[in-house]
Design a protein around this motif. Structure first.
Motif, short mmCIF file in Angstrom:
data_model
loop_
_atom_site.label_atom_id
_atom_site.label_comp_id
_atom_site.label_asym_id
_atom_site.label_seq_id
_atom_site.Cartn_x
_atom_site.Cartn_y
_atom_site.Cartn_z
N ILE A 115 39.03 49.69 80.00
CA ILE A 115 39.41 50.75 80.86
C ILE A 115 40.30 51.68 79.98
O ILE A 115 40.82 51.36 78.81
CB ILE A 115 40.33 50.27 81.81
CG1 ILE A 115 41.56 49.63 81.57
CG2 ILE A 115 39.60 49.34 82.96
CD1 ILE A 115 42.30 49.40 82.79
N SER A 120 44.59 55.89 82.08
CA SER A 120 44.96 55.45 83.48
C SER A 120 46.12 56.61 83.93
O SER A 120 46.23 56.95 85.14
CB SER A 120 45.65 54.28 83.75
OG SER A 120 46.28 53.75 82.80
N THR A 173 43.47 55.08 92.25
CA THR A 173 42.11 54.75 91.38
C THR A 173 42.16 53.81 90.12
O THR A 173 41.17 53.17 90.01
CB THR A 173 41.76 56.28 90.82
OG1 THR A 173 42.95 56.65 89.82
CG2 THR A 173 41.18 57.22 91.85
N THR A 210 39.64 50.55 90.30
CA THR A 210 39.17 49.89 89.15
C THR A 210 39.35 48.57 88.94
O THR A 210 38.43 47.96 88.41
CB THR A 210 39.73 50.76 87.88
OG1 THR A 210 39.30 51.99 87.91
CG2 THR A 210 38.97 50.34 86.50
N GLN A 267 37.46 46.52 91.32
CA GLN A 267 35.89 46.45 90.85
C GLN A 267 35.95 45.21 89.81
O GLN A 267 34.78 44.78 89.77
CB GLN A 267 35.53 47.80 90.42
CG GLN A 267 33.76 47.98 89.95
CD GLN A 267 33.63 49.11 89.67
OE1 GLN A 267 34.25 50.22 89.95
NE2 GLN A 267 32.29 49.42 89.32
N THR A 291 40.34 56.37 84.43
CA THR A 291 40.61 56.22 85.49
C THR A 291 41.47 57.02 86.47
O THR A 291 41.45 56.99 87.56
CB THR A 291 41.25 54.63 85.72
OG1 THR A 291 42.57 54.91 85.31
CG2 THR A 291 40.65 53.53 84.88
N ARG A 305 35.08 60.07 92.30
CA ARG A 305 34.94 58.59 92.24
C ARG A 305 33.52 58.42 91.16
O ARG A 305 33.50 57.29 90.68
CB ARG A 305 34.57 58.04 93.64
CG ARG A 305 35.86 57.90 94.22
CD ARG A 305 35.65 57.55 95.61
NE ARG A 305 34.92 56.19 95.93
CZ ARG A 305 35.49 55.16 95.96
NH1 ARG A 305 36.70 55.13 95.87
NH2 ARG A 305 34.85 54.05 96.01
N GLY A 363 36.01 55.76 85.97
CA GLY A 363 35.32 54.40 85.96
C GLY A 363 35.82 53.50 84.88
O GLY A 363 36.76 53.40 84.31
N LEU A 364 34.81 52.30 84.56
CA LEU A 364 35.28 51.36 83.38
C LEU A 364 33.94 50.95 82.73
O LEU A 364 32.72 51.23 83.17
CB LEU A 364 35.64 50.21 84.43
CG LEU A 364 34.86 49.52 85.16
CD1 LEU A 364 34.47 48.05 84.36
CD2 LEU A 364 35.52 48.80 86.31
N THR A 376 30.83 53.47 87.79
CA THR A 376 31.65 54.37 88.51
C THR A 376 32.36 53.90 89.66
O THR A 376 32.17 52.70 90.24
CB THR A 376 30.88 55.75 88.84
OG1 THR A 376 30.01 55.23 89.83
CG2 THR A 376 30.32 56.14 87.71
N LEU A 377 33.54 54.38 89.92
CA LEU A 377 34.38 54.02 91.01
C LEU A 377 33.48 53.96 92.30
O LEU A 377 34.24 53.45 93.21
CB LEU A 377 35.63 54.76 91.23
CG LEU A 377 36.81 54.38 90.17
CD1 LEU A 377 38.16 55.15 90.50
CD2 LEU A 377 36.79 52.91 89.80
N ALA A 394 32.63 50.88 93.65
CA ALA A 394 33.71 49.87 94.12
C ALA A 394 33.67 49.67 95.73
O ALA A 394 33.26 50.57 96.38
CB ALA A 394 35.16 50.35 93.83
#
Length: 318
Positions: free
Chosen positions: A61, A64, A79, A83, A86, A266, A291, A295-296, A314-315, A318
């Motif tokens: 990640i 942030s 958010t 992450t 997820q 994120t 969103r 993401g990660l 992507t978020l 999630a």
């Protein structure tokens, strides 16, 4: 464009001359598997099946920016937590999480406290960090090193081994000026030389740092001035994967035996290089679109296969 594949009947995305440059600024997740200097791509679902057969997985990640409270995202804590949720929902628990910097926005004690509290909920074996410029600019990294630098060298460069993979964390944000390129410096480069000296050429290498270790866009400082010296030390290894953040968007490149990958933030997206007057948060983004721009990254390793499979999510998943 001669190095791009226009019609690939093997469906693997590989240039048979061993060179592929691929940029993907947004969109659905892909798995990138590096093997012997070649790159194959798979969809997210097919990548998950490959991860299930892996010896171990880890997630990356980045950026942030806890403490950021402006458009397009006034809830960066939320958010970041999405992450982590997820990650916790992955079918296989990652053994490692790497945060590639800019944990905070202003390097304030309460921001570091919040990051630590949120990340405590991550169901991963271990968490490692490198700082971004936002984590160290206000106090020469004092708070960052107190909280996240234990057991590291210098400004927190580090290395460790995990199931046959050698991980190297590099710092390229010391004295970083707006618009200026990152630097590693002679002391860290000498440390890197000594760190890899005893490793066999077949050892898979994963390098992680905040600013990209190749020049993405010099005008915005999206690159590292002396990265060539570091990459020269790693050129002899059969598989080198370089994970970065800083630019808040996916960019992937393979050159020979080296795979470069930058991660989404994120917190907020930034413009594609050259498509705005300067870097910075893209402000006019609808909530549902946001969103899809955060993401990660998930990476899987299978011992003996010489491959790392890289998955971006992507978020909105999630």
């Amino acid at each position: 464009m001669a190095n791009r594949i226009r019609h690939n009947h093997s469906d693997d995305g590989v240039d048979r001359r061993g060179f592929l440059e691929c940029m993907a600024w947004a969109g659905t997740g892909l798995v990138w598997a590096a093997a012997g200097g070649l790159l194959t791509s798979r969809s997210f679902a097919r990548g998950a099946a490959r991860a299930a057969r892996a010896d171990f997985t880890f997630v990356q990640i980045s950026d942030s920016h806890i403490g950021f409270k402006k458009e397009p995202n006034k809830d960066v804590i939320g958010t970041l937590q999405q992450t982590i949720n997820q990650i916790n929902a992955l079918p296989t628990q990652p053994e490692l999480m790497i945060h590639t910097g800019d944990l905070t926005h202003l390097a304030k004690p309460e921001e570091f406290d919040t990051v630590a509290e949120v990340l405590k909920s991550a169901k991963v074996g271990n968490i490692v960090y490198v700082p971004g410029e936002h984590d160290i600019f206000s106090d020469d990294a004092k708070l960052y090193l107190e909280r996240f630098g234990k057991g590291t060298k210098g400004l927190s460069w580090q290395s460790f081994d995990q199931k046959g993979v050698h991980f190297i964390g590099l710092i390229n944000v010391a004295n970083l000026k707006p618009g200026g390129l990152g630097t590693l410096g002679d002391e860290q480069l000498e440390w890197l030389k000594n760190d890899v000296a005893a490793l066999g050429d077949s050892t898979p290498i994963v390098v992680f740092a905040h600013v990209p270790l190749w020049t993405v866009y010099e005008k915005w400082g999206w690159g590292t001035q002396d990265s060539g010296q570091a990459l020269a030390l790693l050129k002899r290894f059969g598989s080198v994967t370089v994970l970065n953040g800083h630019i808040h968007q996916i960019l992937q490149k393979v050159e020979g035996n080296m795979t470069f990958h930058t991660a989404r933030s994120t917190a907020f997206p930034q413009p594609e290089p050259g498509k705005a007057a300067s870097p910075g948060p893209i402000k006019n983004v609808a909530a549902d679109e946001l969103r899809r721009m955060l993401g990660l990254t998930k990476v899987s390793y299978v011992e003996g296969k010489g491959a790392l499979a890289v998955v971006d999510a992507t978020l909105e998943r999630a």
